[in-house]
Design an enzyme around this catalytic site. Structure first.
Site, mmCIF file in Angstrom:
data_model
loop_
_atom_site.group_PDB
_atom_site.id
_atom_site.type_symbol
_atom_site.label_atom_id
_atom_site.label_comp_id
_atom_site.label_asym_id
_atom_site.label_seq_id
_atom_site.Cartn_x
_atom_site.Cartn_y
_atom_site.Cartn_z
ATOM 1 C CB SER A 554 -0.964 -0.046 1.186
ATOM 2 O OG SER A 554 -1.999 0.891 1.025
ATOM 3 C CG ASP A 640 -7.020 -1.810 -3.722
ATOM 4 O OD1 ASP A 640 -7.714 -1.058 -3.026
ATOM 5 O OD2 ASP A 640 -5.857 -2.115 -3.451
ATOM 6 C CG HIS A 675 -6.283 -1.849 0.025
ATOM 7 N ND1 HIS A 675 -5.409 -1.352 -0.910
ATOM 8 C CD2 HIS A 675 -5.747 -1.545 1.232
ATOM 9 C CE1 HIS A 675 -4.398 -0.759 -0.301
ATOM 10 N NE2 HIS A 675 -4.579 -0.864 1.006
#
Length: 702
Positions: A554, A640, A675
């Site tokens: 991330s 995501d 995600h």
């Protein structure tokens, strides 16, 4: 004879971007068109390339998966937590992907000793509230976003996402009959909060940028339209709603990256008007907790106005401006919050890059001025201590959690008055695991500007140096990478890999200043700290570049992507998980999900030329160059909504076209996940095994 797939040659479609007089031609922006069959074909071709390149690791992946499975007590049960008339807990069953959420009745009002956790048999009188295995049938992805039971225990509200796009459907179940109610609420954000009456439920919806911005009230069974309770138009602010542990107040919390505001309402008056505790002031963050001290309702306010590391205030609930300092600001301690119970307060904070808690017994306090905190200590200094499941306001004991890198996590009941600690559960590790075979330690690296950067290092005691090493970092949003035990990590450690966390600036390990010196126009400290950590490991003989893999996910993917450009020669491999590697393109486009709220973290390149130039100078995608990159594995998810698949896809396409080495640049896209990656524990173990096998190859551990 099967021919290995070739690197997919992504077509180049020039798209010109002009900001602050700077013209940039982006050849891979076309990959943003998710519905374009060519985009899907490109992703599938990349998946085929990754599958072919890693085919030789199939047996190793199978072995690692088997090790994780063999060490995990698959049929297990969490320590029950009391809430009202029931003990609530979760059970996992061997062979099932998802837990069962259950409850069992308490024996009596004075029953505070949780039932013994066996992991095999249901508790007497068990009621399964939700079996997600049944609920997830026929789906490729399943995520639970809300799970909330009314105060009287009669109704359950829960929400599910079956795509990975974080849009949830809210459902209701009558726990008295086991019947599902006909009404549902579509497209909600995670979370749901009941009022006292068990009739009204509050939930959130998101705007087009996936920002939770509106609180709604649903009157269950009334057949009326839902009521908009609150809407936040400022795109910098994220909205949340919940209740205090005392059940006396409902609270709406608003937060940007640097400013917050709290609204409160008596939970007995769900149709009333929320009132503001403190009006928002730019740059001031605060949280509110309700306590009863000396028989009076008090608000405990943690804030940072003229207190960089925060301080704790006490004020009457009916006049939160009449404040007194309960715990003053300290340069050595970052206060993270306070929790209130009927008989005690718990202060959470970090000092010396370690999370800690202190407890104040308030049973005999007539006012907040008599409150004093005492720290809860453990023998192992490199550990994590914090609150565990404590839903009940009047519990006579406090439940805490403890873990380290080498000790399985523990759940402990603490008698605040006597200091007695009752071990309720220690995480089971099947097989011959002995914590004495492993070691953890803290080292400090001197950064280029003289700052001391902490490293957490975990390994087997018998590992020989230089050793295969996995160096992990994050360094954003003031998030801290704290000590924690991992069964999956043992498969790396037992093959001689040393696991290292670089606690780089931009995180929160060393206090608020640590965060401030790794964001906006100081963001490059995050990347150079990581490079300095890698160089330290090489210079001290702990590892070699041919044995070193860097990992980030991330926002940590931004870190590791920038590091790949800064020091490709230091690494054998770069593992980037859902990586934020095209930040300038994203932050320049307010229409993209979550962009505007990110401006306080990264700066606003649309309005500020200095921010634009600074972000461009470190953006991994913008700075791909004709250099010899190490092997790179990027993992992303098609659905995501936080870090779009486009970032990894564009980055990999440009790397493949530009690198001067023969080291494989790979992209693996989960085609039905968000995600957090795949759902279900067995699927997640498979994904971990895939990543670990690649790390073992790149660190030369196999």
């Amino acid at each position: 004879m099967t021919t290995a797939p070739q690197v997919p040659a992504a077509k180049k479609v020039p798209v010109t971007r002009v900001h602050h007089g700077d013209e940039v031609v982006d050849h891979y922006e076309w990959l943003r068109e998710k519905e374009d069959p060519e985009v899907i074909a490109f992703l599938e071709a990349q998946n085929a390339l990754t599958e072919a390149d890693t085919a030789e690791l199939a047996d190793l992946r199978t072995a690692i998966y088997g090790e994780i499975k063999a060490r995990t007590q698959e049929t297990d049960m969490s320590v029950p937590s009391r809430r009202g008339r029931y003990w609530y807990y979760a059970r996992t069953v061997e062979g099932k992907q998802y837990p069962l959420r259950c409850r069992a009745p308490i024996a009596g009002e004075d029953d505070w000793d949780p039932p013994t956790v066996s992991g095999d048999d249901p508790l007497p009188g068990e009621q399964v509230l939700l079996d997600s295995n049944l609920d997830a049938e026929g789906t490729d992805f399943y995520s639970l976003g809300a799970f909330s039971v009314t105060d009287d225990g009669d109704l359950l509200a829960y929400s599910v996402d079956v795509k990975g796009d974080e849009r949830y459907t809210l459902r209701f179940k009558d726990l008295r009959t086991g019947e599902m109610l006909a009404e549902t609420v579509e497209n909600t954000a995670p979370g749901a909060t009941w009022s006292h009456d068990g009739r009204h439920i509050f939930y959130l919806t998101v705007d087009d940028a996936w920002r939770p911005d509106t609180v709604w009230r649903h009157d269950l069974g009334a057949g009326t339209d839902d009521v908009k309770v609150f809407h936040e138009p400022d795109e910098r602010f994220w909205v949340g709603i919940g209740g205090t542990r005392s059940d006396k107040y409902l609270m709406i919390g608003l937060g940007s990256k640097i400013t917050s505001e709290v609204h409160v309402l008596s939970a007995d008056d769900p149709t009333g008007e929320f009132r503001v505790v403190w009006p928002r002031r730019d740059g001031v963050e605060y949280d509110v907790e309700h306590a009863v001290i000396g028989g009076e309702d008090r608000f405990l306010i943690t804030h940072n106005e003229n207190a960089e590391n925060f301080e704790l205030l006490d004020a009457p609930a009916d006049d939160p401006t009449d404040t007194r300092v309960l715990v003053p600001h300290s340069d050595e301690m970052r206060i993270e919050g306070v929790d209130a119970f009927a008989d005690q307060l718990v202060l959470s904070y970090r000092r010396g890059a370690t999370p800690r808690i202190s407890i104040a017994d308030i049973r005999d306090a007539s006012s907040a001025t008599e409150v004093s905190f005492e720290e809860v200590t453990f023998d192992e200094p490199l550990s994590t201590t914090g609150l565990a499941g404590n839903p009940e306001w009047a519990a006579p004991r406090l439940r805490i959690g403890y873990s380290s890198f080498i000790e399985p996590s523990e759940v402990i009941d603490l008698d605040v008055r006597t200091g007695e600690r009752i071990l309720l559960k220690r995480q089971v590790v099947l097989g011959e695991y002995d914590a004495g075979d492993y070691e953890q330690r803290r080292e400090w690296v001197t950064a280029a500007d003289g700052t001391q950067i902490p490293l957490s290092i975990v390994s087997r005691k018998d590992v020989s140096r230089p050793a295969p090493t996995l160096l992990y970092g994050y360094g954003s949003y003031e998030a801290s990478m704290d000590p924690g035990f991992s069964i999956a990590r043992l498969s790396l450690l037992d093959r001689g890999v040393v696991f290292v966390i670089a606690h780089v600036r931009g995180g929160g390990e060393m206090g608020r200043h640590w965060y401030e010196n790794g964001k906006t126009l100081t963001k490059k400290n995050t990347f150079t700290d990581f490079v300095d950590a890698a160089q330290h490991l090489v210079d001290t003989g702990a590892t070699t570049p041919s044995q070193l893999v860097g990992e980030g996910g991330s926002a940590g993917g931004l870190l590791i992507g920038a590091v790949a450009n800064l020091a490709p020669e230091l690494f054998s491999g770069i593992l980037a998980v859902v990586p934020f590697v095209d930040p300038l393109t994203s932050i320049l486009d307010p229409s993209l999900p979550l962009t505007v709220i990110e401006w306080d973290e990264w700066g606003n390149p649309l309005e500020n030329a200095e921010v634009y130039e600074y972000m461009k100078s470190y953006s991994p995608y913008e700075n791909v160059a004709a250099v010899a990159y190490p092997s790179i594995l990027a993992i992303t998810s098609l659905n995501d909504t936080r870090v779009m698949y486009t970032e990894a896809a564009k980055w990999v396409a440009r790397l493949q076209d530009t690198t001067t080495s023969d080291n494989p640049i790979l992209l693996k896209t989960e085609m039905s996940a968000g995600h957090g990656g795949v759902s279900g524990r067995y699927k997640q173990w498979e994904e971990v095994a895939f990543e670990h096998a690649w790390v073992l190859r790149q660190t030369r551990a196999i």
